[in-house]
Design a protein around this motif. Structure first.
Motif, PDB file in Angstrom:
ATOM      1  N   GLU A  23      83.274  64.491   7.945  1.00 57.46           N
ATOM      2  CA  GLU A  23      84.046  65.636   7.478  1.00 57.46           C
ATOM      3  C   GLU A  23      83.244  66.904   7.751  1.00 57.46           C
ATOM      4  OE1 GLU A  23      85.853  65.158   3.642  1.00 57.46           O
ATOM      5  OE2 GLU A  23      86.896  63.338   4.276  1.00 57.46           O
ATOM      6  N   ASN A  24      82.919  67.693   6.733  1.00 62.54           N
ATOM      7  CA  ASN A  24      82.187  68.945   6.968  1.00 62.54           C
ATOM      8  C   ASN A  24      80.688  68.820   6.688  1.00 62.54           C
ATOM      9  OD1 ASN A  24      82.457  68.664   4.223  1.00 62.54           O
ATOM     10  ND2 ASN A  24      82.861  70.818   3.833  1.00 62.54           N
ATOM     11  N   VAL A  25      80.192  67.608   6.506  1.00 62.77           N
ATOM     12  CA  VAL A  25      78.778  67.371   6.210  1.00 62.77           C
ATOM     13  C   VAL A  25      78.061  66.904   7.473  1.00 62.77           C
ATOM     14  CG1 VAL A  25      77.145  66.032   4.831  1.00 62.77           C
ATOM     15  CG2 VAL A  25      79.307  66.775   3.820  1.00 62.77           C
ATOM     16  N   ARG A  26      76.981  67.588   7.795  1.00 62.79           N
ATOM     17  CA  ARG A  26      76.135  67.189   8.927  1.00 62.79           C
ATOM     18  C   ARG A  26      74.797  66.722   8.388  1.00 62.79           C
ATOM     19  NH1 ARG A  26      77.224  70.986  14.065  1.00 62.79           N
ATOM     20  NH2 ARG A  26      79.491  71.014  13.856  1.00 62.79           N
ATOM     21  N   LYS A  27      74.219  65.723   9.085  1.00 64.51           N
ATOM     22  CA  LYS A  27      72.948  65.180   8.635  1.00 64.51           C
ATOM     23  C   LYS A  27      72.146  64.704   9.834  1.00 64.51           C
ATOM     24  CE  LYS A  27      70.938  62.055   5.291  1.00 64.51           C
ATOM     25  NZ  LYS A  27      70.212  62.966   4.466  1.00 64.51           N
ATOM     26  N   ARG A  28      70.847  64.897   9.755  1.00 63.03           N
ATOM     27  CA  ARG A  28      69.918  64.395  10.777  1.00 63.03           C
ATOM     28  C   ARG A  28      69.524  62.985  10.364  1.00 63.03           C
ATOM     29  NH1 ARG A  28      64.156  65.282  12.263  1.00 63.03           N
ATOM     30  NH2 ARG A  28      64.157  65.294  14.534  1.00 63.03           N
ATOM     31  N   ILE A  29      69.664  62.030  11.291  1.00 62.92           N
ATOM     32  CA  ILE A  29      69.385  60.626  10.992  1.00 62.92           C
ATOM     33  C   ILE A  29      68.529  60.004  12.091  1.00 62.92           C
ATOM     34  CG2 ILE A  29      71.552  60.335   9.718  1.00 62.92           C
ATOM     35  CD1 ILE A  29      72.452  58.675  12.299  1.00 62.92           C
ATOM     36  N   SER A  30      68.016  58.823  11.811  1.00 61.12           N
ATOM     37  CA  SER A  30      67.269  58.046  12.794  1.00 61.12           C
ATOM     38  C   SER A  30      68.214  57.089  13.520  1.00 61.12           C
ATOM     39  CB  SER A  30      66.173  57.232  12.109  1.00 61.12           C
ATOM     40  OG  SER A  30      65.582  56.336  13.035  1.00 61.12           O
ATOM     41  N   THR A  31      68.021  56.959  14.825  1.00 59.24           N
ATOM     42  CA  THR A  31      68.778  56.001  15.625  1.00 59.24           C
ATOM     43  C   THR A  31      67.873  54.872  16.113  1.00 59.24           C
ATOM     44  OG1 THR A  31      68.396  57.282  17.639  1.00 59.24           O
ATOM     45  CG2 THR A  31      70.427  57.757  16.418  1.00 59.24           C
ATOM     46  N   ALA A  32      66.698  54.745  15.531  1.00 59.80           N
ATOM     47  CA  ALA A  32      65.692  53.779  15.987  1.00 59.80           C
ATOM     48  C   ALA A  32      66.165  52.329  15.915  1.00 59.80           C
ATOM     49  CB  ALA A  32      64.409  53.944  15.186  1.00 59.80           C
TER      50      ALA A  32
END
Length: 83
Positions: A23-32
């Protein structure tokens, strides 16, 4: 509650990191934990890690069920607070 939530990959960053959106929330995540991901893919995110690739249909269905169950907004608020 901290459930896994479907998110759309917006961008890939160095060091197995990415930015996703729900939705309108962005987040930095790991793709490891995934072999390959690309912008536009849908992934299941839990505690800051992409765990599994999903189809757009699976992601939409899961988000709809979460909203129907009344847990989506709580998860989005938790996700936004962790940014």
């Amino acid at each position: 509650m901290c459930l896994a939530i479907p998110a759309k990959m917006l961008s890939i960053e160095p060091d197995d990191m990415a930015v996703v959106a729900v939705e309108n929330v962005r987040k930095r995540i790991s793709t490891a934990l995934l072999e390959t991901v690309a912008p536009g893919d849908y992934v299941l995110v839990h505690v800051g890690y992409a765990l599994h690739l999903l189809s757009e249909e699976e992601a939409g269905n899961t988000l709809s069920l979460m909203a129907e169950a009344g847990v989506l907004q709580e998860e989005l608020a938790e996700m936004a607070g962790d940014s």
